[in-house]
Design a protein around this motif. Structure first.
Motif, PDB file in Angstrom:
ATOM      1  N   SER A  10     -15.972 -14.956   1.523  1.00 18.76           N
ATOM      2  CA  SER A  10     -16.953 -14.671   0.468  1.00 18.76           C
ATOM      3  C   SER A  10     -16.286 -14.610  -0.902  1.00 18.76           C
ATOM      4  O   SER A  10     -16.865 -15.036  -1.902  1.00 18.76           O
ATOM      5  CB  SER A  10     -17.645 -13.332   0.715  1.00 18.76           C
ATOM      6  N   PHE A  11     -15.064 -14.080  -0.948  1.00 21.06           N
ATOM      7  CA  PHE A  11     -14.345 -14.006  -2.235  1.00 21.06           C
ATOM      8  C   PHE A  11     -14.257 -15.394  -2.861  1.00 21.06           C
ATOM      9  O   PHE A  11     -14.390 -15.564  -4.070  1.00 21.06           O
ATOM     10  CB  PHE A  11     -12.938 -13.434  -2.002  1.00 21.06           C
ATOM     11  N   MET A  12     -14.042 -16.399  -2.018  1.00 18.23           N
ATOM     12  CA  MET A  12     -13.862 -17.755  -2.543  1.00 18.23           C
ATOM     13  C   MET A  12     -15.187 -18.438  -2.842  1.00 18.23           C
ATOM     14  O   MET A  12     -15.211 -19.464  -3.505  1.00 18.23           O
ATOM     15  CB  MET A  12     -13.057 -18.581  -1.539  1.00 18.23           C
ATOM     16  N   SER A  13     -16.281 -17.898  -2.300  1.00 14.07           N
ATOM     17  CA  SER A  13     -17.552 -18.597  -2.572  1.00 14.07           C
ATOM     18  C   SER A  13     -18.240 -18.023  -3.803  1.00 14.07           C
ATOM     19  O   SER A  13     -19.322 -18.468  -4.180  1.00 14.07           O
ATOM     20  CB  SER A  13     -18.460 -18.527  -1.334  1.00 14.07           C
ATOM     21  N   ASN A  68      -0.716  -8.706   2.289  1.00 16.33           N
ATOM     22  CA  ASN A  68      -1.870  -8.020   2.875  1.00 16.33           C
ATOM     23  C   ASN A  68      -3.074  -8.015   1.951  1.00 16.33           C
ATOM     24  O   ASN A  68      -2.915  -8.137   0.739  1.00 16.33           O
ATOM     25  CB  ASN A  68      -1.471  -6.565   3.180  1.00 16.33           C
ATOM     26  N   PRO A  69      -4.261  -7.839   2.498  1.00 15.22           N
ATOM     27  CA  PRO A  69      -4.581  -7.779   3.932  1.00 15.22           C
ATOM     28  C   PRO A  69      -4.601  -9.167   4.575  1.00 15.22           C
ATOM     29  O   PRO A  69      -5.470  -9.983   4.235  1.00 15.22           O
ATOM     30  CB  PRO A  69      -5.978  -7.144   3.946  1.00 15.22           C
ATOM     31  N   VAL A  70      -3.644  -9.400   5.489  1.00 14.22           N
ATOM     32  CA  VAL A  70      -3.496 -10.722   6.118  1.00 14.22           C
ATOM     33  C   VAL A  70      -4.811 -11.220   6.716  1.00 14.22           C
ATOM     34  O   VAL A  70      -5.126 -12.405   6.649  1.00 14.22           O
ATOM     35  CB  VAL A  70      -2.383 -10.653   7.200  1.00 14.22           C
ATOM     36  N   ASN A  71      -5.602 -10.282   7.292  1.00 10.74           N
ATOM     37  CA  ASN A  71      -6.858 -10.691   7.943  1.00 10.74           C
ATOM     38  C   ASN A  71      -7.836 -11.322   6.946  1.00 10.74           C
ATOM     39  O   ASN A  71      -8.756 -12.028   7.342  1.00 10.74           O
ATOM     40  CB  ASN A  71      -7.540  -9.478   8.610  1.00 10.74           C
ATOM     41  N   SER A  72      -7.634 -11.052   5.648  1.00  3.33           N
ATOM     42  CA  SER A  72      -8.495 -11.649   4.618  1.00  3.33           C
ATOM     43  C   SER A  72      -7.745 -12.681   3.775  1.00  3.33           C
ATOM     44  O   SER A  72      -8.361 -13.632   3.282  1.00  3.33           O
ATOM     45  CB  SER A  72      -9.022 -10.569   3.664  1.00  3.33           C
ATOM     46  N   THR A  73      -6.421 -12.482   3.574  1.00  4.06           N
ATOM     47  CA  THR A  73      -5.709 -13.426   2.686  1.00  4.06           C
ATOM     48  C   THR A  73      -5.583 -14.803   3.336  1.00  4.06           C
ATOM     49  O   THR A  73      -5.620 -15.822   2.633  1.00  4.06           O
ATOM     50  CB  THR A  73      -4.317 -12.895   2.268  1.00  4.06           C
ATOM     51  N   VAL A  74      -5.458 -14.857   4.673  1.00  3.20           N
ATOM     52  CA  VAL A  74      -5.385 -16.168   5.338  1.00  3.20           C
ATOM     53  C   VAL A  74      -6.707 -16.936   5.152  1.00  3.20           C
ATOM     54  O   VAL A  74      -6.679 -18.111   4.762  1.00  3.20           O
ATOM     55  CB  VAL A  74      -4.975 -16.012   6.824  1.00  3.20           C
ATOM     56  N   PRO A  75      -7.882 -16.305   5.375  1.00  2.00           N
ATOM     57  CA  PRO A  75      -9.132 -17.021   5.077  1.00  2.00           C
ATOM     58  C   PRO A  75      -9.233 -17.442   3.605  1.00  2.00           C
ATOM     59  O   PRO A  75      -9.752 -18.527   3.303  1.00  2.00           O
ATOM     60  CB  PRO A  75     -10.222 -16.005   5.432  1.00  2.00           C
ATOM     61  N   ARG A 103       0.826  -1.219   0.000  1.00  2.33           N
ATOM     62  CA  ARG A 103       0.000   0.000   0.000  1.00  2.33           C
ATOM     63  C   ARG A 103       0.855   1.261   0.000  1.00  2.33           C
ATOM     64  O   ARG A 103       2.049   1.238   0.303  1.00  2.33           O
ATOM     65  CB  ARG A 103      -0.946   0.000   1.190  1.00  2.33           C
ATOM     66  N   LYS A 104       0.190   2.348  -0.317  1.00  5.15           N
ATOM     67  CA  LYS A 104       0.791   3.679  -0.305  1.00  5.15           C
ATOM     68  C   LYS A 104       0.097   4.490   0.783  1.00  5.15           C
ATOM     69  O   LYS A 104      -0.999   4.105   1.223  1.00  5.15           O
ATOM     70  CB  LYS A 104       0.588   4.345  -1.668  1.00  5.15           C
ATOM     71  N   PRO A 105       0.697   5.632   1.214  1.00  2.84           N
ATOM     72  CA  PRO A 105       0.039   6.444   2.240  1.00  2.84           C
ATOM     73  C   PRO A 105      -1.387   6.785   1.805  1.00  2.84           C
ATOM     74  O   PRO A 105      -1.640   7.042   0.618  1.00  2.84           O
ATOM     75  CB  PRO A 105       0.899   7.703   2.306  1.00  2.84           C
ATOM     76  N   GLY A 106      -2.302   6.781   2.769  1.00  2.28           N
ATOM     77  CA  GLY A 106      -3.697   7.099   2.454  1.00  2.28           C
ATOM     78  C   GLY A 106      -4.528   5.859   2.185  1.00  2.28           C
ATOM     79  O   GLY A 106      -5.755   5.921   2.189  1.00  2.28           O
ATOM     80  N   MET A 107      -3.864   4.716   1.950  1.00  2.91           N
ATOM     81  CA  MET A 107      -4.620   3.474   1.721  1.00  2.91           C
ATOM     82  C   MET A 107      -4.648   2.669   3.017  1.00  2.91           C
ATOM     83  O   MET A 107      -3.702   2.724   3.804  1.00  2.91           O
ATOM     84  CB  MET A 107      -3.920   2.601   0.661  1.00  2.91           C
ATOM     85  N   THR A 108      -5.709   1.886   3.214  1.00  3.23           N
ATOM     86  CA  THR A 108      -5.706   0.900   4.298  1.00  3.23           C
ATOM     87  C   THR A 108      -5.189  -0.412   3.697  1.00  3.23           C
ATOM     88  O   THR A 108      -5.142  -0.557   2.469  1.00  3.23           O
ATOM     89  CB  THR A 108      -7.119   0.651   4.853  1.00  3.23           C
ATOM     90  N   ARG A 109      -4.873  -1.354   4.570  1.00  5.91           N
ATOM     91  CA  ARG A 109      -4.460  -2.665   4.045  1.00  5.91           C
ATOM     92  C   ARG A 109      -5.608  -3.287   3.260  1.00  5.91           C
ATOM     93  O   ARG A 109      -5.397  -3.965   2.257  1.00  5.91           O
ATOM     94  CB  ARG A 109      -4.020  -3.577   5.189  1.00  5.91           C
ATOM     95  N   ASP A 110      -6.837  -3.021   3.727  1.00  2.65           N
ATOM     96  CA  ASP A 110      -8.004  -3.606   3.067  1.00  2.65           C
ATOM     97  C   ASP A 110      -8.164  -3.093   1.632  1.00  2.65           C
ATOM     98  O   ASP A 110      -8.734  -3.776   0.777  1.00  2.65           O
ATOM     99  CB  ASP A 110      -9.264  -3.303   3.893  1.00  2.65           C
ATOM    100  N   ASP A 111      -7.641  -1.864   1.369  1.00  4.09           N
ATOM    101  CA  ASP A 111      -7.720  -1.342  -0.004  1.00  4.09           C
ATOM    102  C   ASP A 111      -6.941  -2.228  -0.985  1.00  4.09           C
ATOM    103  O   ASP A 111      -7.085  -2.091  -2.205  1.00  4.09           O
ATOM    104  CB  ASP A 111      -7.168   0.096  -0.070  1.00  4.09           C
ATOM    105  N   LEU A 112      -6.063  -3.099  -0.450  1.00  2.00           N
ATOM    106  CA  LEU A 112      -5.273  -3.974  -1.324  1.00  2.00           C
ATOM    107  C   LEU A 112      -6.045  -5.234  -1.713  1.00  2.00           C
ATOM    108  O   LEU A 112      -5.587  -6.008  -2.560  1.00  2.00           O
ATOM    109  CB  LEU A 112      -3.975  -4.392  -0.612  1.00  2.00           C
ATOM    110  N   PHE A 113      -7.208  -5.423  -1.082  1.00  5.50           N
ATOM    111  CA  PHE A 113      -7.927  -6.700  -1.253  1.00  5.50           C
ATOM    112  C   PHE A 113      -8.157  -7.033  -2.726  1.00  5.50           C
ATOM    113  O   PHE A 113      -7.840  -8.130  -3.180  1.00  5.50           O
ATOM    114  CB  PHE A 113      -9.265  -6.659  -0.494  1.00  5.50           C
ATOM    115  N   THR A 114      -8.710  -6.072  -3.456  1.00  9.24           N
ATOM    116  CA  THR A 114      -9.097  -6.350  -4.844  1.00  9.24           C
ATOM    117  C   THR A 114      -7.899  -6.802  -5.670  1.00  9.24           C
ATOM    118  O   THR A 114      -8.000  -7.733  -6.461  1.00  9.24           O
ATOM    119  CB  THR A 114      -9.697  -5.069  -5.477  1.00  9.24           C
ATOM    120  N   MET A 115      -6.747  -6.135  -5.448  1.00  8.66           N
ATOM    121  CA  MET A 115      -5.561  -6.486  -6.236  1.00  8.66           C
ATOM    122  C   MET A 115      -4.946  -7.807  -5.792  1.00  8.66           C
ATOM    123  O   MET A 115      -4.459  -8.586  -6.603  1.00  8.66           O
ATOM    124  CB  MET A 115      -4.506  -5.381  -6.096  1.00  8.66           C
ATOM    125  N   ASN A 116      -4.964  -8.065  -4.493  1.00  7.89           N
ATOM    126  CA  ASN A 116      -4.172  -9.183  -3.976  1.00  7.89           C
ATOM    127  C   ASN A 116      -4.922 -10.499  -3.809  1.00  7.89           C
ATOM    128  O   ASN A 116      -4.306 -11.565  -3.808  1.00  7.89           O
ATOM    129  CB  ASN A 116      -3.532  -8.792  -2.639  1.00  7.89           C
TER     130      ASN A 116
END
Ligand SMILES: NC(=O)C1=CN([C@@H]2O[C@H](COP(=O)(O)OP(=O)(O)OC[C@H]3O[C@@H](n4cnc5c(N)ncnc54)[C@H](O)[C@@H]3O)[C@@H](O)[C@H]2O)C=CC1
Ligand SMILES: O=C([O-])CC(=O)C(=O)O
Length: 339
Positions: free
Chosen positions: A335-338, A145-152, A107-120
Motif C-alpha cells: 500500500s505504501f507504494m500505491s 526492518n521491518p523486513v516483512n514490509s520492506t521486501v514488498p 529500533r529501541k526497547p519498547g518499539m516493534t520492528r513495525d514502528d520503524l516503518f514510517t522512517m524506513n
C-alpha cells in the motif's frame, strides 16, 4: 589523509585506489548501503575478508570516509571505495553483483520492528530506485526492518521500474536461523555448527516460526522446551535491544549472519551446487505473496523455493498466527507504494 578513498570520486586518491584494484583477484562486486552503521562496519570488515569479493563499495550518509579508509588498509584482495550521500548513490551501485541494504533506523526497547516503518519505508524506496537504475540484475539482500514490509516495498519499486525478478530479491532472516541454531545447541549440549534449524515465516515476533520438529540432527523436545525455545528465538531481537539499553539493536551477530547469507549468495552466483538457506522471498508456499522458507541459491538468486515439510500441531498453530500478522505487514508495504 583519509581521502584515499572518499575524495577518490574524481581526485588523485581515486586514481590510487583504482590502480591497486587493477591487479586484484577475480571475484564479485558488492555494495553495502548503510555501511558506516552498527551492522555496516563489522559487515564491511567481514566482506573485505571474503575471498569471493573483488570490489567492495561502502555507501551511506555519514561517517563513510573514515570507515572506508580504515577498512581499505586491510591486506586482503577486495578493492574498497566509499560513497557519501545521495548524489553518489548511482556510482556506488553501478556494476554491482550483490547489494546489501542496511541503511535505515534501528529500533529501541519498547518499539516493534513495525514502528520503524514510517522512517524506513522511504529510505528503502529511494535505494531500490537506485538499484533499478544502476544494477537491475544485482542480487539484493534486504536487511533493513521491518523486513516483512520492506521486501514488498522493494518488489513494488522494481515492478514499477520494469526490472523485477523475484528470484533476485531476498529478505535476510539468517539471524533467526543463527539464533535458533545457537539456542537449540545450548539445550542439546552440542556444537551449534552441527545444528540446522529451519526458521520460516517472516522476521518479526510471531512471524518468526522455528520448525523444531525438523531440526538436524534429528532430536526431540518436551512441550516446555519447545515453547521456551520458540519464544526465545522469536524474541532474540528484543533480548539484544534490551541488553544494549537503548543504544541500538543486534549488530555483531547480524553482521555475522549477513556475511553468512551474502557468502551463500555469492557461492550460488559462482555456480556452486546445493547452497540452501532460509530467506523471505516471493513465494507460493502459502497463500501469501511473500514467505520465508529454505531456498536454493544459484546463478540467478533463489532458484528453487522449498515447501514447509511436515509440521506438528504446535507448528501448524504457529503458522496460522504467523500468516495472520504477515498478511498485514506485506499489505502495508504494497500500500505504501500505491499511494
Ligand atoms: N534483518 C535482520 O535480521 C536485522 C535487521 N536489522 C535492521 O538493520 C538496520 C540497520 O541497523 P543498524 O546497522 O544497527 O543501524 P544504524 O543506525 O547503526 O546504521 C544504519 C546506517 O544507515 C545509515 N542511513 C540512514 N539513513 C540512510 C539513507 N537515507 N541512506 C543511506 N544510509 C542511511 C545511517 O547513517 C547509519 O550509518 C535496521 O533497520 C535494523 O532494524 C537489525 C538486526 C537484524
Ligand atoms: O530486533 C531488532 O530490531 C533487530 C532485529 O531485527 C533482530 O535483532 O532480529
Amino acid at each position: 589523509m583519509f581521502d584515499a578513498n572518499l575524495k577518490m570520486e574524481g581526485s588523485s586518491g581515486m586514481r590510487r585506489a583504482d590502480c591497486r584494484g587493477k591487479g586484484g583477484a577475480p571475484g564479485f562486486k558488492v555494495a553495502i548501503l548503510g555501511a558506516a552503521g552498527g551492522i555496516g562496519q563489522p559487515l564491511a570488515m567481514l566482506m573485505k575478508m571474503n575471498p569471493l569479493v573483488s570490489v567492495l563499495h561502502l555507501y551511506g550518509v555519514s561517517n563513510i570516509p573514515g570507515v572506508t579508509a580504515d577498512i581499505s588498509h586491510m591486506d586482503t584482495g577486495a578493492v574498497v571505495r566509499g560513497f557519501l550521500g545521495q548524489p553518489q548513490l548511482d556510482n556506488a551501485l553501478t556494476g554491482m553483483d550483490l547489494v546489501i541494504i542496511l541503511a535505515s533506523v534501528p529500533r529501541k526497547p519498547g518499539m516493534t520492528r513495525d514502528d520503524l516503518f514510517t522512517m524506513n519505508a522511504g529510505i528503502i524506496k529511494t535505494l531500490c530506485e537506485g538499484i533499478a537504475r544502476c544494477c537491475p540484475k544485482a542480487i539484493v539482500n534486504l536487511i533493513s526492518n521491518p523486513v516483512n514490509s520492506t521486501v514488498p516495498i522493494a518488489a513494488e519499486v522494481f515492478k514499477k521500474a520494469g526490472t523485477y525478478d523475484p528470484k533476485r530479491l531476498l529478505g535476510v532472516t539468517m539471524l533467526d536461523v543463527v539464533r535458533a541454531n545457537t539456542f537449540v545447541a545450548e539445550v542439546l549440549g552440542v556444537d551449534p555448527r552441527e545444528v540446522d534449524v529451519p526458521v520460516v515465516g517472516g522476521h518479526a515476533g510471531v512471524t518468526i516460526l522455528p520448525l523444531l520438529s525438523q531440526v538436524k540432527p534429528p532430536c526431540s523436545f518436551s512441550q516446555e522446551e519447545t515453547e521456551n525455545l520458540t519464544a526465545r528465538i522469536q524474541n532474540g531481537g528484543i533480548e539484544v535491544a534490551v541488553a544494549k539499553d537503548g543504544t541500538g539493536s543486534a549488530t555483531l551477530s547480524m553482521a555475522y549472519a549477513a556475511l553468512k547469507f551474502a557468502d551463500a549468495c555469492l557461492r550460488g552466483l559462482r555456480g556452486d551446487a546445493g547452497i540452501v538457506e532460509c530467506s523471505f522471498v516471493a513465494s507460493q508456499v502459502t497463500e501469501l505473496p511473500f514467505f520465508a522458507t529454505k531456498v536454493r541459491l544459484g546463478r540467478n538468486g533463489a532458484e528453487e523455493i522449498y515447501q514447509l515439510g511436515p509440521l506438528n500441531e504446535y507448528e501448524r498453530a504457529g503458522l496460522e498466527k504467523a500468516k495472520g500478522e504477515l498478511a498485514g505487514s506485506i499489505q502495508k508495504g504494497i500500500s505504501f507504494m500505491s499511494k
